[in-house]
Enzyme design. Structure first.
Site, PDB file in Angstrom:
ATOM      1  N   SER A   1       3.036   0.635  -0.826  1.00 38.61           N
ATOM      2  CA  SER A   1       2.675   2.052  -0.654  1.00 38.61           C
ATOM      3  C   SER A   1       2.866   2.460   0.804  1.00 38.61           C
ATOM      4  O   SER A   1       3.304   3.574   1.105  1.00 38.61           O
ATOM      5  CB  SER A   1       1.223   2.276  -1.061  1.00 38.61           C
ATOM      6  OG  SER A   1       1.025   1.910  -2.401  1.00 38.61           O
TER       7      SER A   1
ATOM      8  N   ARG B   1       3.563 -10.344  -4.122  1.00 41.39           N
ATOM      9  CA  ARG B   1       4.905 -10.089  -3.603  1.00 41.39           C
ATOM     10  C   ARG B   1       5.441 -11.260  -2.796  1.00 41.39           C
ATOM     11  O   ARG B   1       6.590 -11.625  -2.879  1.00 41.39           O
ATOM     12  CB  ARG B   1       4.908  -8.842  -2.715  1.00 41.39           C
ATOM     13  CG  ARG B   1       4.864  -7.570  -3.484  1.00 41.39           C
ATOM     14  CD  ARG B   1       4.437  -6.421  -2.633  1.00 41.39           C
ATOM     15  NE  ARG B   1       3.031  -6.536  -2.280  1.00 41.39           N
ATOM     16  CZ  ARG B   1       2.331  -5.560  -1.756  1.00 41.39           C
ATOM     17  NH1 ARG B   1       2.894  -4.415  -1.477  1.00 41.39           N
ATOM     18  NH2 ARG B   1       1.059  -5.730  -1.478  1.00 41.39           N
TER      19      ARG B   1
ATOM     20  N   HIS C   1       4.131  -1.302  -8.558  1.00 44.01           N
ATOM     21  CA  HIS C   1       2.879  -1.273  -9.328  1.00 44.01           C
ATOM     22  C   HIS C   1       3.187  -1.049 -10.814  1.00 44.01           C
ATOM     23  O   HIS C   1       2.641  -1.730 -11.677  1.00 44.01           O
ATOM     24  CB  HIS C   1       1.974  -0.125  -8.859  1.00 44.01           C
ATOM     25  CG  HIS C   1       1.456  -0.234  -7.462  1.00 44.01           C
ATOM     26  ND1 HIS C   1       1.553   0.787  -6.543  1.00 44.01           N
ATOM     27  CD2 HIS C   1       0.809  -1.232  -6.816  1.00 44.01           C
ATOM     28  CE1 HIS C   1       0.993   0.428  -5.402  1.00 44.01           C
ATOM     29  NE2 HIS C   1       0.543  -0.801  -5.530  1.00 44.01           N
TER      30      HIS C   1
HETATM   31  P1  ADP Z   1      -0.258  -1.814  -1.504  1.00 42.84           P
HETATM   32  O1  ADP Z   1      -0.399  -3.255  -1.093  1.00 42.84           O
HETATM   33  O2  ADP Z   1       1.162  -1.416  -1.776  1.00 42.84           O
HETATM   34  O3  ADP Z   1      -1.007  -0.824  -0.657  1.00 42.84           O
HETATM   35  P2  ADP Z   1      -2.373  -1.769  -3.476  1.00 42.84           P
HETATM   36  O4  ADP Z   1      -3.419  -2.108  -2.514  1.00 42.84           O
HETATM   37  O5  ADP Z   1      -2.517  -0.499  -4.232  1.00 42.84           O
HETATM   38  O6  ADP Z   1      -0.889  -1.728  -2.902  1.00 42.84           O
HETATM   39  O7  ADP Z   1      -2.171  -2.990  -4.467  1.00 42.84           O
HETATM   40  C1  ADP Z   1      -2.563  -3.078  -5.805  1.00 42.84           C
HETATM   41  C2  ADP Z   1      -1.995  -4.339  -6.427  1.00 42.84           C
HETATM   42  O8  ADP Z   1      -0.597  -4.192  -6.626  1.00 42.84           O
HETATM   43  C3  ADP Z   1      -2.134  -5.617  -5.609  1.00 42.84           C
HETATM   44  O9  ADP Z   1      -2.362  -6.681  -6.514  1.00 42.84           O
HETATM   45  C4  ADP Z   1      -0.782  -5.737  -4.949  1.00 42.84           C
HETATM   46  O10 ADP Z   1      -0.490  -7.073  -4.594  1.00 42.84           O
HETATM   47  C5  ADP Z   1       0.110  -5.251  -6.054  1.00 42.84           C
HETATM   48  N1  ADP Z   1       1.413  -4.745  -5.606  1.00 42.84           N
HETATM   49  C6  ADP Z   1       1.653  -3.835  -4.642  1.00 42.84           C
HETATM   50  N2  ADP Z   1       2.975  -3.596  -4.504  1.00 42.84           N
HETATM   51  C7  ADP Z   1       3.596  -4.387  -5.432  1.00 42.84           C
HETATM   52  C8  ADP Z   1       4.981  -4.631  -5.767  1.00 42.84           C
HETATM   53  N3  ADP Z   1       5.955  -4.026  -5.117  1.00 42.84           N
HETATM   54  N4  ADP Z   1       5.242  -5.502  -6.762  1.00 42.84           N
HETATM   55  C9  ADP Z   1       4.231  -6.134  -7.400  1.00 42.84           C
HETATM   56  N5  ADP Z   1       2.925  -5.981  -7.105  1.00 42.84           N
HETATM   57  C10 ADP Z   1       2.609  -5.116  -6.144  1.00 42.84           C
END
Ligand code: ADP
Length: 161
Positions: A129, A91, A17
């Site tokens: 996460s 991703r 993130h």
């Molecule tokens: P997660 O999918 O890890 O639970 P979130 O729902 O908080 O994460 O996702 C928030 C944003 O961050 C989304 O656009 C998701 O695709 C992106 N994201 C999550 N992990 C990564 C990563 N490792 N690299 C780039 N973008 C990411």
């Protein structure tokens, strides 16, 4: 002024993130990280206040990044800003389908709201996460996955779950 809105559940924020936030902060005048309440993910490990606090600590040295939370629809939240661009990290192909659908729905609701996809850094394509929480439960070293400012807090909570 240009505004990037970066939404997510951030339960917790990871280095993946943070990589997207840093890159967006170089493209846009302002980045607003928005912790979404109604993200469809049930029973988060960290409360909304904890997640907002963690992200604030992590981005404190990035002057054009602010942290908010919202229980509205993302489009409604974005409309508070001038020419908002929703930024999403992609991703893998598996992220694409639902993200593409969300982008189309948001565009339908407000044609002025654009969505911009940034490809995840190769280094973090595997990182989520959920993976952090799972690894933490088994006492794995999380220092390569989460920002150092919140490492202890994440280790303590994931271990106890
Ligand atoms: P997660 O999918 O890890 O639970 P979130 O729902 O908080 O994460 O996702 C928030 C944003 O961050 C989304 O656009 C998701 O695709 C992106 N994201 C999550 N992990 C990564 C990563 N490792 N690299 C780039 N973008 C990411």
């Amino acid at each position: 002024m240009s505004y990037a809105i970066y939404p997510g559940s951030f339960d917790p924020i990871t280095l993946g993130h943070l990589n997207i936030i840093r890159r967006a902060s170089k493209i846009f005048d302002n980045v607003v990280v928005c912790v979404m309440v109604n993200s469809g993910k049930v029973s988060p490990m960290f409360s909304l206040e904890e997640r907002v606090g963690q992200i604030k600590r992590v981005v404190s040295r990035l002057p054009n990044v602010t942290v908010e939370c919202s229980d509205e629809l993302l489009v409604q939240f974005s409309e508070r800003y001038e020419k908002p661009v929703i930024v999403k990290g992609l991703r893998a192909v598996s992220d694409f389908e639902s993200e593409f659908q969300m982008a189309l729905i948001n565009k339908k609701m407000n044609h002025k709201v654009e969505t911009l996809f940034l490809a995840a850094s190769e280094k973090y394509t595997y990182l989520s996460s959920t993976m952090v929480k799972e690894m933490g439960k088994y006492g794995a070293d999380l220092s390569e996955f989460v920002p150092h400012e919140i490492l202890e807090e994440i280790v303590a909570r994931t271990k106890s779950k």
